[in-house]
Design a protein around this motif. Structure first.
Motif, PDB file in Angstrom:
ATOM      1  N   GLU A 242       0.835  -1.199   0.000  1.00  0.00           N
ATOM      2  CA  GLU A 242       0.000   0.000   0.000  1.00  0.00           C
ATOM      3  C   GLU A 242       0.871   1.251   0.000  1.00  0.00           C
ATOM      4  OE1 GLU A 242      -3.288   0.449  -0.211  1.00  0.00           O
ATOM      5  OE2 GLU A 242      -3.492  -1.704  -0.559  1.00  0.00           O
ATOM      6  N   PRO A 245       0.856   3.826   4.637  1.00  0.00           N
ATOM      7  CA  PRO A 245       0.658   2.829   5.697  1.00  0.00           C
ATOM      8  C   PRO A 245      -0.656   3.065   6.421  1.00  0.00           C
ATOM      9  CG  PRO A 245       2.300   4.468   6.352  1.00  0.00           C
ATOM     10  CD  PRO A 245       1.992   4.725   4.915  1.00  0.00           C
ATOM     11  N   GLU A 246      -1.218   2.005   6.936  1.00  0.00           N
ATOM     12  CA  GLU A 246      -2.492   2.104   7.651  1.00  0.00           C
ATOM     13  C   GLU A 246      -2.308   2.899   8.929  1.00  0.00           C
ATOM     14  OE1 GLU A 246      -5.819  -0.872   9.668  1.00  0.00           O
ATOM     15  OE2 GLU A 246      -4.304  -1.673   8.299  1.00  0.00           O
ATOM     16  N   ARG A 247      -3.254   3.781   9.184  1.00  0.00           N
ATOM     17  CA  ARG A 247      -3.179   4.614  10.401  1.00  0.00           C
ATOM     18  C   ARG A 247      -4.203   4.114  11.415  1.00  0.00           C
ATOM     19  NH1 ARG A 247      -0.920   8.672  11.434  1.00  0.00           N
ATOM     20  NH2 ARG A 247      -2.618   9.671  12.547  1.00  0.00           N
ATOM     21  N   LYS A 430       7.599   6.316   1.648  1.00  0.00           N
ATOM     22  CA  LYS A 430       6.885   5.386   2.521  1.00  0.00           C
ATOM     23  C   LYS A 430       7.591   5.261   3.871  1.00  0.00           C
ATOM     24  CE  LYS A 430       4.239   1.248   2.855  1.00  0.00           C
ATOM     25  NZ  LYS A 430       3.613   0.132   2.150  1.00  0.00           N
ATOM     26  N   GLN A 434       5.970   6.101   7.517  1.00  0.00           N
ATOM     27  CA  GLN A 434       6.010   5.182   8.662  1.00  0.00           C
ATOM     28  C   GLN A 434       6.566   5.876   9.901  1.00  0.00           C
ATOM     29  OE1 GLN A 434       8.244   2.084   6.730  1.00  0.00           O
ATOM     30  NE2 GLN A 434       6.415   0.894   6.182  1.00  0.00           N
ATOM     31  N   ASN A 437       3.795   7.943  11.321  1.00  0.00           N
ATOM     32  CA  ASN A 437       2.868   7.067  12.058  1.00  0.00           C
ATOM     33  C   ASN A 437       3.412   6.701  13.434  1.00  0.00           C
ATOM     34  OD1 ASN A 437       0.716   6.945  10.363  1.00  0.00           O
ATOM     35  ND2 ASN A 437       1.017   4.842   9.701  1.00  0.00           N
TER      36      ASN A 437
END
Length: 498
Positions: A242, A245-247, A430, A434, A437
Motif C-alpha cells: 500500500e 501505511p495504515e493509520r 513510505k 512510517q 505514524n
C-alpha cells in the motif's frame, strides 16, 4: 536522437553508475526515474558535460561525442534546467534570457537593450507568457520563472531539454501551463528528459520511462504498456505494498491550539487545534500562507495578533528557541537552505538541535553525540558511508531523513512538517510516512503541510485548508476527497470557528 550506452562513473572508488544506458528519441518526453541515489542526476550531469564518464559512449544524432564542459553539450542543443532555477533575481527577464550571449553594437560592448527586449518579448509570446521583458525576474512566480528557463533554453537553440523536478514548487495552474508548453515544444521536435518523483505526472505527460536502481539500468517501459505498481517494483526492487501505511493511532486531548493568529499582509484570524497522536493536514495552493503560519507558531515570524496554547496553557513563542523549549520541532520546506548546513557532516547536522543533550557542563561529549547519531542513522535507514559524510553529498531523500533525525533527537511533543517528502523518491516517502505514524502512535501532535493532495488524504486524520491567507475549510476523514479540498483551496466559504 541521443544514445548513451555502457556509461560508468565512480567517485573515490565508489561506483555510482555501472554500465548504464539511456535513449532519447526526437520529439519525445522520456522520464528518468529511480530512488534517490539511483544515479539519475549523475547520468544527466555526464550528458550535459558537468561530469566526465569513466567508460561508455554518448551519441548525438548517430555521431559519437565527448563533452568536456557544459558548453560542449550546449553547442549540440543539450540544455539542463535544474531544480534550483538559475535565474539572477535582480536582473530583468530580458537580461536573464540573454545572459552570456548579450547583443552588442560591434566590439564597443554597448548593449542592444531594445533589440534584446523585443526578441525576449516575441519568444515569451510564443510560449504563452504576457510578461514585460523589463520585469525584474525575482518579482515573478516560480512557475513563470520555470517557463522563462525554458525560453532561455530555446534561445540557446535547445534540441534536448533536461528538467529536474520541474513542478516541485509550482501550483496546479502553473503545472498546467508548463505541461502545455512542453507539449507544444514536443510537437516542434524538441525532446525532454523529465526527472520527477511524482508518479501521476509521469503517466500524464511522458511517452517512455527508463528506470535506474543503485546505479544500474533496470529497464525501459512505454507509458501505455505499464502501470504504477510495475514502475514502483522496478524502482525499489520489491513490491511496495500500500502506498500509504495504515493509520490506527489513538487520538488524545488537545496538545496545540492556535486562536486568531495573524501576521499583517500574510494571513489573518487563523484558529485550529491539534490533538495528541493526530496528524492535522494543512492544504492550499502556493502562496496561501501555510508556511507562514507554521513559521509564526515556531517563533520565526512575529504575530501581530493571536494566541498559542499548549496543553491548555497560554505560551509565549517569540523565537525558535522558545518553540523548542515548549517541545515544538519544525522540519522546514527547503532542506538545503533552511534545514541543513550542507558543508557540515551528517553527525554535526543531527547534533545541531541537540547540543544540550550531547553535552555535560556545557561541553559537547563526542561519545554521547556518536551514540545518538548512530541510532538515527539506523532507525531512519539513512544511506551513508558513515556519520562524517557531508550532508551535501547525500541524495535528496537521505538529506530529508537527516533533517527529520535532527528534530527527532529533540523528542518533540509537537512536530511541524512542511512538505516532508518534496523531492523524495517513492521508497523513501513510505519510510517517512512510517516515521510519521510511529510519532503519532507515541502521542506526538503533528501538523503536516503538503501540496500533494494524495499525500494529505493518505496521511491526515483531518485537513484544514487555506486560501489567500484565510482559513476556508476543515475536512474530516469521512469526506476527505481531492475535489472537496480543492473547492476550499480555490475559495470556499470562510470558516469562522473551528
Amino acid at each position: 536522437m541521443i544514445q548513451m550506452s555502457g556509461i560508468t562513473k565512480a567517485f573515490s572508488g565508489n561506483v555510482v553508475l555501472d554500465n548504464v544506458q539511456f535513449e532519447l528519441a526526437n520529439g519525445e518526453i522520456h522520464a528518468l526515474m529511480g530512488e534517490n541515489g539511483a544515479g539519475k542526476s549523475t547520468m544527466m550531469k555526464i550528458l550535459s558535460g558537468i561530469y566526465s564518464k569513466d567508460a561508455g559512449e554518448i551519441k548525438v544524432d548517430g555521431q559519437a561525442v565527448q563533452f568536456k564542459t557544459p558548453k560542449d553539450a550546449e553547442k549540440l542543443g543539450i540544455i539542463v534546467i535544474h531544480q534550483e532555477l538559475n535565474m539572477l533575481p535582480d536582473l530583468t527577464v530580458a537580461q536573464n534570457l540573454f545572459l552570456g550571449k548579450e547583443l552588442t553594437y560591434g566590439k564597443t560592448g554597448i548593449l542592444k537593450n531594445r533589440q534584446m527586449e523585443k526578441e525576449a518579448s516575441e519568444l515569451l509570446s510564443k510560449l504563452g507568457l504576457d510578461i514585460n521583458p523589463r520585469t525584474r525576474t525575482g518579482d515573478l512566480s516560480v512557475g513563470k520563472q520555470q517557463i522563462i528557463e525554458i525560453a532561455k533554453a530555446i534561445a540557446s537553440d535547445a534540441k534536448y531539454i533536461v528538467m529536474d523536478e520541474p513542478t516541485a514548487a509550482l501550483t496546479d495552474r502553473e503545472i498546467e501551463t508548463l505541461f502545455k508548453t512542453i507539449h507544444e515544444l514536443k510537437a516542434k521536435g524538441i525532446s525532454f528528459v523529465y526527472i520527477s518523483h511524482r508518479m501521476e505526472e509521469i503517466f500524464a505527460i511522458c511517452d517512455r520511462i527508463t528506470i535506474l536502481r543503485d546505479g544500474q539500468y533496470v529497464g525501459v517501459r512505454n507509458i501505455p504498456e505499464t502501470n504504477f505498481d510495475e514502475i514502483v517494483a522496478m524502482m525499489v526492487g520489491r513490491e511496495l505494498g500500500e502506498r500509504f501505511p495504515e493509520r490506527n493511532c489513538a487520538i488524545g486531548d488537545t496538545k496545540l491550539e492556535v486562536r486568531n493568529l495573524a501576521v499583517n499582509g500574510l494571513f489573518q484570524d487563523i484558529s485550529f487545534k491539534v490533538r495528541k497522536g493526530e496528524v492535522l493536514g494543512v492544504a492550499g495552493l502556493m502562496g496561501a500562507g501555510r508556511t507562514e503560519v507554521a513559521q509564526t507558531i515556531f517563533g520565526y515570524r512575529k504575530a501581530n495578533k493571536g494566541e498559542i496554547f499548549i496543553d491548555g496553557q497560554k505560551v509565549s513563542v517569540k523565537s525558535p528557541i522558545d518553540a523548542m523549549k515548549h517541545g515544538i520541532g519544525f522540519v522546514t520546506e527547503d532542506r538545503k537552505t533552511e534545514g541543513l548546513v550542507l558543508d557540515f557532516s551528517i553527525k554535526d547536522n543531527i547534533a545541531l538541535a541537540n547540543l544540550e543533550k550531547c553535552s555535560s557542563s556545557g561541553i559537547v561529549k563526542p561519545e554521547k553525540e556518536n551514540v545518538m547519531v548512530a541510532k538515527y542513522i539506523e532507525d531512519l535507514k539513512i544511506r551513508t558511508s558513515g556519520p562524517n559524510q557531508s550532508a551535501k553529498s547525500l541524495s535528496g531523500g537521505n538529506q530529508q531523513k537527516v533533517v527529520i533525525a535532527k528534530w527527532l533527537g529533540t523528542e518533540p511533543e509537537i512536530l511541524i512538517l512542511d512538505e516532508p517528502t518534496r523531492g523524495v523518491d517513492i521508497g523513501a516517502k513510505k519510510e517517512i510516512y512510517q516515521i510519521i505514524n510511529q510519532l503519532a502512535q507515541a502521542g506526538v501532535a503533528i501538523l503536516m503541510i503538503s501540496s500533494e493532495l494524495p499525500e494529505v488524504i493518505g496521511m491526515a486524520d483531518r485537513v484544514i485548508v487555506m486560501q489567500e491567507g484565510n482559513l476556508t475549510g476543515e475536512v474530516n476523514k469521512d469526506n476527505m476527497t481531492q475535489e472537496v479540498i480543492m473547492q476550499y483551496a480555490t475559495g470556499g466559504e470562510k470558516v469562522v470557528q473551528l
